[in-house]
Design an enzyme around this catalytic site. Structure first.
Site, short mmCIF file in Angstrom:
data_model
loop_
_atom_site.label_atom_id
_atom_site.label_comp_id
_atom_site.label_asym_id
_atom_site.label_seq_id
_atom_site.Cartn_x
_atom_site.Cartn_y
_atom_site.Cartn_z
N LYS A 49 -79.94 10.03 10.21
CA LYS A 49 -80.39 8.93 11.07
C LYS A 49 -79.70 7.62 10.71
O LYS A 49 -79.46 7.37 9.54
CB LYS A 49 -81.90 8.77 10.87
CG LYS A 49 -82.51 7.53 11.46
CD LYS A 49 -83.29 6.67 10.46
CE LYS A 49 -82.40 5.91 9.52
NZ LYS A 49 -83.08 4.84 8.76
N THR A 50 -79.31 6.82 11.62
CA THR A 50 -79.07 5.37 11.50
C THR A 50 -78.30 4.87 12.72
O THR A 50 -77.32 5.48 13.14
CB THR A 50 -78.31 4.93 10.23
OG1 THR A 50 -78.11 3.51 10.31
CG2 THR A 50 -76.96 5.60 10.03
N ASP B 35 -76.53 2.42 12.68
CA ASP B 35 -75.26 1.85 12.21
C ASP B 35 -74.08 2.81 12.36
O ASP B 35 -72.92 2.39 12.32
CB ASP B 35 -75.37 1.43 10.74
CG ASP B 35 -76.26 0.22 10.54
OD1 ASP B 35 -76.84 -0.25 11.55
OD2 ASP B 35 -76.40 -0.25 9.41
N ASP C 37 -78.40 6.83 2.06
CA ASP C 37 -79.12 6.73 0.79
C ASP C 37 -80.33 7.67 0.74
O ASP C 37 -80.57 8.34 -0.26
CB ASP C 37 -79.62 5.28 0.56
CG ASP C 37 -78.47 4.39 0.11
OD1 ASP C 37 -77.44 4.92 -0.36
OD2 ASP C 37 -78.60 3.15 0.24
N ARG D 279 -88.83 1.30 3.40
CA ARG D 279 -87.57 1.31 2.63
C ARG D 279 -87.78 1.58 1.13
O ARG D 279 -86.89 1.33 0.34
CB ARG D 279 -86.83 -0.01 2.84
CG ARG D 279 -86.25 -0.19 4.24
CD ARG D 279 -85.20 -1.27 4.27
NE ARG D 279 -84.66 -1.49 5.61
CZ ARG D 279 -83.69 -0.78 6.16
NH1 ARG D 279 -83.13 0.20 5.49
NH2 ARG D 279 -83.26 -1.06 7.38
N GLY E 121 -84.45 1.97 8.42
CA GLY E 121 -84.54 1.26 9.71
C GLY E 121 -84.81 2.20 10.87
O GLY E 121 -84.38 3.35 10.87
P1 FBP Z 1 -80.74 1.95 8.22
O1 FBP Z 1 -79.44 1.91 7.47
O2 FBP Z 1 -81.91 2.14 7.35
O3 FBP Z 1 -80.69 2.95 9.33
O4 FBP Z 1 -80.97 0.54 8.92
C1 FBP Z 1 -79.90 -0.11 9.54
C2 FBP Z 1 -80.28 -1.43 10.14
O5 FBP Z 1 -80.70 -1.29 11.47
C3 FBP Z 1 -79.09 -2.40 10.03
O6 FBP Z 1 -78.28 -2.36 11.16
C4 FBP Z 1 -79.75 -3.71 9.78
O7 FBP Z 1 -78.94 -4.55 9.02
C5 FBP Z 1 -80.98 -3.33 9.03
O8 FBP Z 1 -81.33 -2.06 9.43
C6 FBP Z 1 -82.11 -4.30 9.21
O9 FBP Z 1 -83.26 -3.77 8.66
P2 FBP Z 1 -84.46 -4.65 8.17
O10 FBP Z 1 -85.10 -5.23 9.39
O11 FBP Z 1 -85.35 -3.71 7.42
O12 FBP Z 1 -83.86 -5.73 7.31
#
Ligand code: FBP
Length: 555
Positions: free
Chosen positions: A202-203, A205, A176, A145, A81
């Site tokens: 990165k994230t 979250d 991951d 992803r 993300g």
């Molecule tokens: P990452 O863990 O890859 O950083 O992404 C987190 C996030 O932003 C979450 O908060 C959210 O649930 C998810 O990505 C949504 O991603 P997508 O739009 O690909 O479903």
């Protein structure tokens, strides 16, 4: 390209580097620390990573650069993300790489890990890079992803690396992706390819953190963006005095985003998934907690308020996750078609009633109809309920409404309850990075190059002491294997970086817990306003409240 005035101004912002990096690559030397061991399951992880396990923690210092002279050809990918600051990781990496030698080359593989597998790339130059400095988004090369985890995929990466003469690969991703970076590093080392692999944390979250990594990048900007919006909603609620706003914020597996937004804005209620799970709270208990706040505020004449809900909440409610598991079983294989062929919702409910245990059906029964139907609508490719699509903000608003109706009938509640719903996620993932994220990300990228130049592999770029001014930040690297333990994933034992959940005995949650009773009844809203990029440092460079509390900078 047309650019906005802010975009233009941000191009020329000079991100701050940690003191030990700011004298330029020629003046950076390495100090090696102690050998490391994984946080758990040491013997198993050591056996899985014979070439990269146990390496030394390192920090950089000001001093003569004595790394071996070598032309560097580096490939970089963005994984997962979006998170504000990703562009600056690439800019920092590029600037350090070019400062070391103009002949060095940086490849950007497009669309995430699949770019590496499909050999889809760009070669960066100054003009390209300059158009993305200090800007939000991952559009510089895109993200994806695709998981990079099988030996077959690694063999493809090895070929691509050989074709371009890559000396290193930088993976910018979450827990991951960085777990996979460690496995790729081990593969490359075992096969003596000479290709180093470095990760960057990165994230938005915020769940990639541990004793070494104080924060994942993007969390600062994303939470400040959501907090601005929540603060604006609070002010609207306090002006109109007629709505209860239910705001869901991103954060699939952990509630750090919700907690930080609550610390920033002091809403009436904020649910924390980790607490719900620890206390094994039921939907009815959560509903009662919110309804109590609504009732008490109504008694003071305040028929308005704000509730923050973390995206992953339903999975933390034990009875709800048990229901989801049963639904997944109920619709396994061809049963989905059987279910879809049933014409009316009434008959479908019969099918559901016959297929679920009495306990699971009792939970299903109390859900609002819209949520019941959502549980049976969208399935992921494995046939599972897509929990992130469940509108928990609507779920709790509806359940509170039903509870208040009962209380009104019993004569304990007299008030008005009109609700509005919001989901803040995509609004923050590509925002212009705050100064903190601009500086932090640039430092992570710059630092990643220094790790490459000094020959390290299987390391995460580490910048710490983040609650202090950037000049006092500490740059270095930590073997990724140090952050790993063995977890059960898809029926198999796997070495993974441990995901950081909200700690219920940590300073941020404790602070929230100490104040939430008052916030539930009083109108104690705080209004953080928009992120500021220019102006006094206490406004422009401030960290998250979470980090400040964790580091004892706030009490
Ligand atoms: P990452 O863990 O890859 O950083 O992404 C987190 C996030 O932003 C979450 O908060 C959210 O649930 C998810 O990505 C949504 O991603 P997508 O739009 O690909 O479903």
């Amino acid at each position: 390209m047309n650019v906005s005035p802010l975009q233009k101004a941000r191009y020329s912002y000079s991100p701050k580097l940690p003191g030990m990096l700011k004298h330029g690559v020629a003046e950076i030397c390495v100090k090696e620390g102690a050998e490391t061991a994984s946080v758990a399951d040491q013997e198993k992880i050591k056996a899985l990573f014979p070439n990269t396990y146990g390496k030394k923690e390192i920090t950089f210092e000001k001093g003569k650069n004595n790394s071996a002279v070598k032309k560097q050809v580096v490939g970089v990918i963005l994984s997962g993300g979006q998170a504000p600051g990703g562009h600056n990781v690439i800019c920092g990496l590029y600037d350090a790489l070019k400062a070391a030698d103009k002949e060095n080359v940086l490849y950007g593989f497009k669309g995430g890990p699949s770019g590496l597998l499909e050999d889809d790339y760009v070669v960066f130059d100054d003009k390209f890079i300059d158009a993305y400095r200090n800007t939000g988004g991952f559009d510089i090369i895109g993200s994806g992803r695709t998981k990079l985890e099988t030996t077959e995929q690694f063999a493809v990466v090895e070929e691509v690396a050989k074709k371009h003469g890559l000396t290193a690969i930088v993976i910018i991703g979450g827990d991951d992706s960085n777990t996979n970076a460690a496995v790729l590093a081990e593969y490359m080392a075992a096969k003596n390819t000479g290709v180093q692999v470095i990760g960057c944390p990165k994230t938005i979250d915020g769940d990639l953190k541990n004793e070494d990594i104080e924060a994942s990048f993007g969390f600062d900007t994303a939470t400040k963006t959501y907090s601005e919006l929540i603060g604006n909603i609070e002010r609207d609620a306090n002006s109109a005095k007629k709505y209860w706003h239910f705001v869901k914020v991103m954060g699939r597996s952990a509630s750090h985003v919700a907690l930080e937004c609550a610390l920033e804005t002091q809403p009436n209620i904020c649910l924390i998934g980790e607490e719900v799970a620890a206390k094994k709270m039921s939907l009815a208990q959560i509903t009662a907690q919110i309804a109590d706040s609504v009732e008490k505020r109504a008694a003071n004449g305040d028929n308005f308020g704000v509730v923050i809900i973390p995206e992953g909440i339903v999975e933390f409610v034990p009875e709800f996750s048990a229901l989801i598991k049963e639904i997944n079983e109920l619709l396994a294989g061809s049963k989905t078609d059987e279910f879809n062929a049933i014409a009316s919702w009434k008959e479908k409910v019969n099918f559901i009633m016959n297929g679920l245990s009495a306990e699971a059906y009792a939970v299903f029964e109390i859900l609002p109809r819209t949520i019941q139907q959502q549980l049976f609508l969208e399935r992921d490719p494995h046939g599972n309920v897509q929990v992130s699509l469940i509108e928990s903000e609507t779920l709790f608003a509806e359940m509170v409404k039903a509870e208040l109706k009962k209380r009104a009938a019993a004569g304990t509640y007299k008030g008005k309850f009109a609700t509005l719903h919001h989901f803040f996620g995509y609004e923050g993932r590509c925002a212009f990075p705050s100064n903190f994220d601009s500086d932090y990300c640039y430092s992570l990228g710059y630092n990643a190059f220094m790790l490459i130049q000094y020959g390290y592999t299987g390391y995460l770029s580490k910048v710490s002491n983040l609650s202090k001014p950037a000049d006092e930040w500490v740059a270095g690297g930590m073997p990724i294997t140090k952050m790993m333990n063995i977890e059960r994933r898809n029926g198999e034992d796997k070495p993974v970086i441990r995901k950081a959940l909200v700690e219920l005995d940590g300073a941020p949650f404790k602070y929230f817990e100490a104040h939430r009773k008052e916030w539930a009844v009083e109108t104690a809203f705080t209004y953080p306003g928009a992120i500021q990029y220019y102006g006094p440092s206490e406004v422009c460079d401030r960290t998250t409240v979470t980090l400040a509390l964790e580091k004892g900078m706030l009490k």
